[in-house]
Design an enzyme around this catalytic site. Structure first.
Site, PDB file in Angstrom:
ATOM      1  NE  ARG A 187      -3.795  -5.592  16.114  1.00 47.55           N
ATOM      2  CZ  ARG A 187      -3.225  -6.002  17.258  1.00 47.55           C
ATOM      3  NH1 ARG A 187      -3.473  -7.239  17.724  1.00 47.55           N
ATOM      4  NH2 ARG A 187      -2.409  -5.212  17.924  1.00 47.55           N
ATOM      5  NE  ARG A 232       5.341   9.360  -4.541  1.00 49.39           N
ATOM      6  CZ  ARG A 232       4.667   9.703  -3.458  1.00 49.39           C
ATOM      7  NH1 ARG A 232       5.252  10.360  -2.479  1.00 49.39           N
ATOM      8  NH2 ARG A 232       3.398   9.396  -3.360  1.00 49.39           N
ATOM      9  CG  ASP A 258      -8.228   2.951   1.023  1.00 52.27           C
ATOM     10  OD1 ASP A 258      -8.203   3.126   2.256  1.00 52.27           O
ATOM     11  OD2 ASP A 258      -7.207   2.835   0.327  1.00 52.27           O
ATOM     12  NE  ARG A 268      -3.072   6.027  12.521  1.00 47.72           N
ATOM     13  CZ  ARG A 268      -3.656   5.786  11.360  1.00 47.72           C
ATOM     14  NH1 ARG A 268      -3.035   6.035  10.236  1.00 47.72           N
ATOM     15  NH2 ARG A 268      -4.871   5.273  11.303  1.00 47.72           N
ATOM     16  NE  ARG A 276      -3.073  -0.519   3.493  1.00 47.34           N
ATOM     17  CZ  ARG A 276      -3.422  -1.485   4.337  1.00 47.34           C
ATOM     18  NH1 ARG A 276      -3.885  -2.623   3.859  1.00 47.34           N
ATOM     19  NH2 ARG A 276      -3.331  -1.319   5.627  1.00 47.34           N
ATOM     20  CD  GLU A 316      -4.859   5.113  15.031  1.00 42.99           C
ATOM     21  OE1 GLU A 316      -5.069   6.293  14.672  1.00 42.99           O
ATOM     22  OE2 GLU A 316      -4.723   4.189  14.232  1.00 42.99           O
ATOM     23  CE1 TYR A 343      -7.200  -0.470   6.157  1.00 42.93           C
ATOM     24  CE2 TYR A 343      -7.265   0.027   3.823  1.00 42.93           C
ATOM     25  CZ  TYR A 343      -7.113   0.430   5.124  1.00 42.93           C
ATOM     26  OH  TYR A 343      -6.892   1.761   5.406  1.00 42.93           O
TER      27      TYR A 343
HETATM   28  P1  FAD Z   1     -18.648   0.579   7.953  1.00 45.56           P
HETATM   29  O1  FAD Z   1     -18.263   2.015   7.737  1.00 45.56           O
HETATM   30  O2  FAD Z   1     -17.950  -0.213   8.923  1.00 45.56           O
HETATM   31  O3  FAD Z   1     -20.210   0.479   8.094  1.00 45.56           O
HETATM   32  C1  FAD Z   1     -20.876  -0.722   8.487  1.00 45.56           C
HETATM   33  C2  FAD Z   1     -22.003  -0.336   9.426  1.00 45.56           C
HETATM   34  O4  FAD Z   1     -22.819  -1.507   9.681  1.00 45.56           O
HETATM   35  C3  FAD Z   1     -21.543   0.148  10.785  1.00 45.56           C
HETATM   36  O5  FAD Z   1     -21.968   1.488  11.006  1.00 45.56           O
HETATM   37  C4  FAD Z   1     -22.188  -0.835  11.771  1.00 45.56           C
HETATM   38  O6  FAD Z   1     -22.643  -0.189  12.958  1.00 45.56           O
HETATM   39  C5  FAD Z   1     -23.356  -1.372  10.975  1.00 45.56           C
HETATM   40  N1  FAD Z   1     -23.844  -2.704  11.403  1.00 45.56           N
HETATM   41  C6  FAD Z   1     -23.115  -3.835  11.540  1.00 45.56           C
HETATM   42  N2  FAD Z   1     -23.920  -4.865  11.905  1.00 45.56           N
HETATM   43  C7  FAD Z   1     -25.181  -4.388  12.005  1.00 45.56           C
HETATM   44  C8  FAD Z   1     -26.452  -4.968  12.321  1.00 45.56           C
HETATM   45  N3  FAD Z   1     -26.604  -6.268  12.595  1.00 45.56           N
HETATM   46  N4  FAD Z   1     -27.544  -4.166  12.325  1.00 45.56           N
HETATM   47  C9  FAD Z   1     -27.431  -2.841  12.024  1.00 45.56           C
HETATM   48  N5  FAD Z   1     -26.250  -2.249  11.702  1.00 45.56           N
HETATM   49  C10 FAD Z   1     -25.132  -3.003  11.675  1.00 45.56           C
HETATM   50  N6  FAD Z   1     -10.512   4.738   3.832  1.00 45.56           N
HETATM   51  C11 FAD Z   1     -10.032   5.711   3.010  1.00 45.56           C
HETATM   52  O7  FAD Z   1     -10.431   5.768   1.841  1.00 45.56           O
HETATM   53  N7  FAD Z   1      -9.142   6.642   3.462  1.00 45.56           N
HETATM   54  C12 FAD Z   1      -8.673   6.647   4.728  1.00 45.56           C
HETATM   55  O8  FAD Z   1      -7.866   7.501   5.109  1.00 45.56           O
HETATM   56  C13 FAD Z   1      -9.146   5.630   5.621  1.00 45.56           C
HETATM   57  N8  FAD Z   1      -8.708   5.596   6.885  1.00 45.56           N
HETATM   58  C14 FAD Z   1      -9.175   4.622   7.715  1.00 45.56           C
HETATM   59  C15 FAD Z   1      -8.702   4.620   9.025  1.00 45.56           C
HETATM   60  C16 FAD Z   1      -9.141   3.640   9.894  1.00 45.56           C
HETATM   61  C17 FAD Z   1      -8.641   3.664  11.316  1.00 45.56           C
HETATM   62  C18 FAD Z   1     -10.031   2.631   9.437  1.00 45.56           C
HETATM   63  C19 FAD Z   1     -10.467   1.530  10.351  1.00 45.56           C
HETATM   64  C20 FAD Z   1     -10.518   2.643   8.149  1.00 45.56           C
HETATM   65  C21 FAD Z   1     -10.091   3.640   7.253  1.00 45.56           C
HETATM   66  N9  FAD Z   1     -10.560   3.704   5.959  1.00 45.56           N
HETATM   67  C22 FAD Z   1     -10.085   4.683   5.117  1.00 45.56           C
HETATM   68  C23 FAD Z   1     -11.550   2.723   5.442  1.00 45.56           C
HETATM   69  C24 FAD Z   1     -13.020   3.194   5.608  1.00 45.56           C
HETATM   70  O9  FAD Z   1     -13.321   3.337   6.986  1.00 45.56           O
HETATM   71  C25 FAD Z   1     -13.939   2.137   4.958  1.00 45.56           C
HETATM   72  O10 FAD Z   1     -13.675   2.123   3.566  1.00 45.56           O
HETATM   73  C26 FAD Z   1     -15.437   2.378   5.116  1.00 45.56           C
HETATM   74  O11 FAD Z   1     -15.797   2.677   6.440  1.00 45.56           O
HETATM   75  C27 FAD Z   1     -16.206   1.145   4.669  1.00 45.56           C
HETATM   76  O12 FAD Z   1     -17.588   1.397   4.716  1.00 45.56           O
HETATM   77  P2  FAD Z   1     -18.629   0.227   4.997  1.00 45.56           P
HETATM   78  O13 FAD Z   1     -19.981   0.833   4.815  1.00 45.56           O
HETATM   79  O14 FAD Z   1     -18.299  -0.976   4.198  1.00 45.56           O
HETATM   80  O15 FAD Z   1     -18.377  -0.200   6.519  1.00 45.56           O
HETATM   81  N1  UDP Z   2       3.657   1.024   8.152  1.00 41.02           N
HETATM   82  C1  UDP Z   2       4.786   1.032   8.955  1.00 41.02           C
HETATM   83  N2  UDP Z   2       5.307   2.237   9.338  1.00 41.02           N
HETATM   84  C2  UDP Z   2       4.757   3.411   8.985  1.00 41.02           C
HETATM   85  C3  UDP Z   2       3.606   3.400   8.177  1.00 41.02           C
HETATM   86  C4  UDP Z   2       3.079   2.189   7.781  1.00 41.02           C
HETATM   87  O1  UDP Z   2       5.289  -0.021   9.315  1.00 41.02           O
HETATM   88  O2  UDP Z   2       5.273   4.475   9.394  1.00 41.02           O
HETATM   89  C5  UDP Z   2       3.108  -0.293   7.727  1.00 41.02           C
HETATM   90  C6  UDP Z   2       2.100  -0.837   8.749  1.00 41.02           C
HETATM   91  O3  UDP Z   2       2.214  -2.249   8.784  1.00 41.02           O
HETATM   92  C7  UDP Z   2       0.767  -0.426   8.153  1.00 41.02           C
HETATM   93  C8  UDP Z   2       1.046  -0.586   6.653  1.00 41.02           C
HETATM   94  O4  UDP Z   2       2.431  -0.179   6.499  1.00 41.02           O
HETATM   95  O5  UDP Z   2      -0.279  -1.261   8.590  1.00 41.02           O
HETATM   96  C9  UDP Z   2       0.145   0.241   5.757  1.00 41.02           C
HETATM   97  O6  UDP Z   2       0.286   1.613   6.107  1.00 41.02           O
HETATM   98  P1  UDP Z   2      -0.914   2.633   5.996  1.00 41.02           P
HETATM   99  O7  UDP Z   2      -0.416   3.995   6.292  1.00 41.02           O
HETATM  100  O8  UDP Z   2      -1.623   2.412   4.705  1.00 41.02           O
HETATM  101  O9  UDP Z   2      -1.826   2.159   7.216  1.00 41.02           O
HETATM  102  P2  UDP Z   2      -3.348   2.512   7.595  1.00 41.02           P
HETATM  103  O10 UDP Z   2      -3.600   3.946   7.198  1.00 41.02           O
HETATM  104  O11 UDP Z   2      -4.152   1.536   6.837  1.00 41.02           O
HETATM  105  O12 UDP Z   2      -3.386   2.291   9.061  1.00 41.02           O
END
Ligand code: FAD
Ligand code: UDP
Length: 386
Positions: A249, A177, A350, A279, A173, A300, A348
């Protein structure tokens, strides 16, 4: 056309986009979410400081898909935003991802781009031709010194296992560069919504054929009241965890409010293994068009997800993949239910891929309805993809 009734489980991007597409085609969608808000993990809200907080962790929108970019822009104002990340190693702050500046700062050199490339190539382990684990991939990619400083400790903390046990795809991911470009993503469209993600999801759900029930858990036993169910909750929960709980996780965020500016950047990674958090996110830097006297930070911590925690990152190691296979086989035998999204396909994803897959699923469902054929359980194979 006969209008069909859909139950949509989950009001994140997956559920909202499918509901909208079905509603616009003349069907009805009843959306359920256990949470008191829409937008799933992308939920944002202003807190007492008036800073827009990314409540479930930092979310930056980035995509290469023009149609996804056009779609999200229909529902809210996207502000240009270029994401940068800094990394703390042994008390020194570096510019991630791996780029010319980081290489020169770390090795105390003044390489040109070509020299840096030759140098990193000389460090990289060319004997690893088929990298399987995260560690193989990192050693082949940048060599031992950079791997140990920037990746080994952070990755152990983030995933709770040794990088030798993780798949190479996790590292894929991140870019490498040999220029000073420190943009964290390569995608042509990068943005953050002016008013956060929540109003965007609310606008997607704002349609006369859509009803939303918050604070409401949908149970499989309610399925008979609908023609079809779209399940974006955890796939193992649908089957009452009969093949065990899929590993995730989860994250604990320790929130602090400070005056002024805390760290001068949106995300600062702590790569040393002896620092217990991974972080610190400083939310006001996700909205550089705003000014605030105070600042909100999230420290976090990553740990294994227990029964009552929020699942964040699917682990997808060998054990989980075996369990997933059982659930996928069960799901394929179910009638009138489609599994979608991050939790429904245990991947996973986005946000842009989530929206892309939800649009594809909706169009597949509409084609099946038009043909009179059965709507499939999946539109993406959860096993064959990373
Ligand atoms: P979710 O957003 O998880 O929605 C699912 C919903 O279903 C939840 O609200 C839950 O409450 C509900 N649900 C589950 N079971 C039931 C049930 N039985 N009845 C009623 N409701 C229920 N993506 C990016 O593009 N850029 C980023 O920078 C980025 N950063 C992230 C950072 C973190 C820490 C995490 C964890 C994810 C990140 N993502 C990012 C990914 C992004 O969060 C997901 O792409 C997105 O949330 C997926 O949407 P979803 O609708 O599939 O799932
Ligand atoms: N990672 C790392 N060091 C960093 C940044 C990322 O080891 O400073 C590794 C880590 O395993 C992470 C993965 O690269 O889960 C992907 O990084 P990303 O920034 O995409 O993580 P996310 O935003 O999904 O938490």
């Amino acid at each position: 056309m006969v209008s069909r009734s859909f139950a949509i489980v989950g009001a994140g991007f997956s559920g909202a986009v499918v509901a909208r597409q079905m509603a616009e085609a003349g069907h009805t969608a009843t959306v359920y979410d256990t949470r008191p808000h829409v937008a799933g993990n992308c939920f944002t809200a202003r807190d007492e400081t008036d800073v827009m907080v990314h409540v479930y962790g930092p979310h930056i929108f980035h995509t290469q898909h023009q149609h996804v970019w056009d779609y999200i822009n229909r529902f809210g104002e996207m502000m240009p935003y270029r994401h940068t990340v800094r990394a703390m190693v042994g008390g020194t702050m570096y510019r991630m991802p791996m780029n010319l500046t980081l290489i020169n700062d770390f090795f105390g050199t003044q390489f040109t781009p070509e020299e840096a490339e030759a140098f990193v190539t000389s460090k990289a382990d060319a004997t690893i031709t088929n990298p399987v684990s995260f560690e193989d991939q990192a050693l082949r990619f940048v060599g031992r010194e950079l791997y140990e400083a920037f990746f080994a400790g952070y990755t152990k903390k983030q995933w709770g296992v040794d990088p030798t046990e993780l798949p190479a795809s996790i590292l894929a991911r991140l870019p490498l560069r040999f220029t000073a470009d420190d943009s964290y993503f390569n995608h042509p469209f990068q943005a953050i919504p002016r008013n956060g993600y929540t109003p965007i999801v609310q606008a997607i759900l704002d349609h006369p054929n859509i009803t939303v029930h918050l604070n409401t858990r949908f149970n499989k036993s309610q399925s008979g009241s609908f023609d079809h169910v779209v399940w974006t909750g955890p796939i193992d929960a649908y089957f009452n965890f009969e093949h065990g709980r899929l590993g995730y996780r989860t994250l604990d965020f320790v929130k602090e409010v400070h005056d002024g500016d805390f760290q001068g950047c949106p995300v600062l990674n702590y790569c040393d293994v002896d620092v217990p958090y991974t972080r610190i996110t400083e939310h006001k830097h996700f909205a550089p068009w705003e000014t605030h006297e105070q600042t909100v930070t999230y420290r976090e911590y990553s740990r294994l997800c227990e029964e009552n925690d929020t699942p964040y990152y699917p682990i997808r190691l060998v054990k989980e993949k075996d369990q997933l296979l059982n659930y996928v086989q069960r799901a394929r035998d179910e009638r009138n239910v489609t599994f979608l999204g991050r939790l429904g396909t245990y991947r996973y994803l986005d946000m842009d891929v989530t929206i892309h897959e939800a649009l594809q699923a909706a169009s597949g469902m509409l084609s099946a309805i038009a043909d009179g054929s059965e709507i499939p359980s999946f539109f993406t194979d959860p096993i064959g993809v990373a």
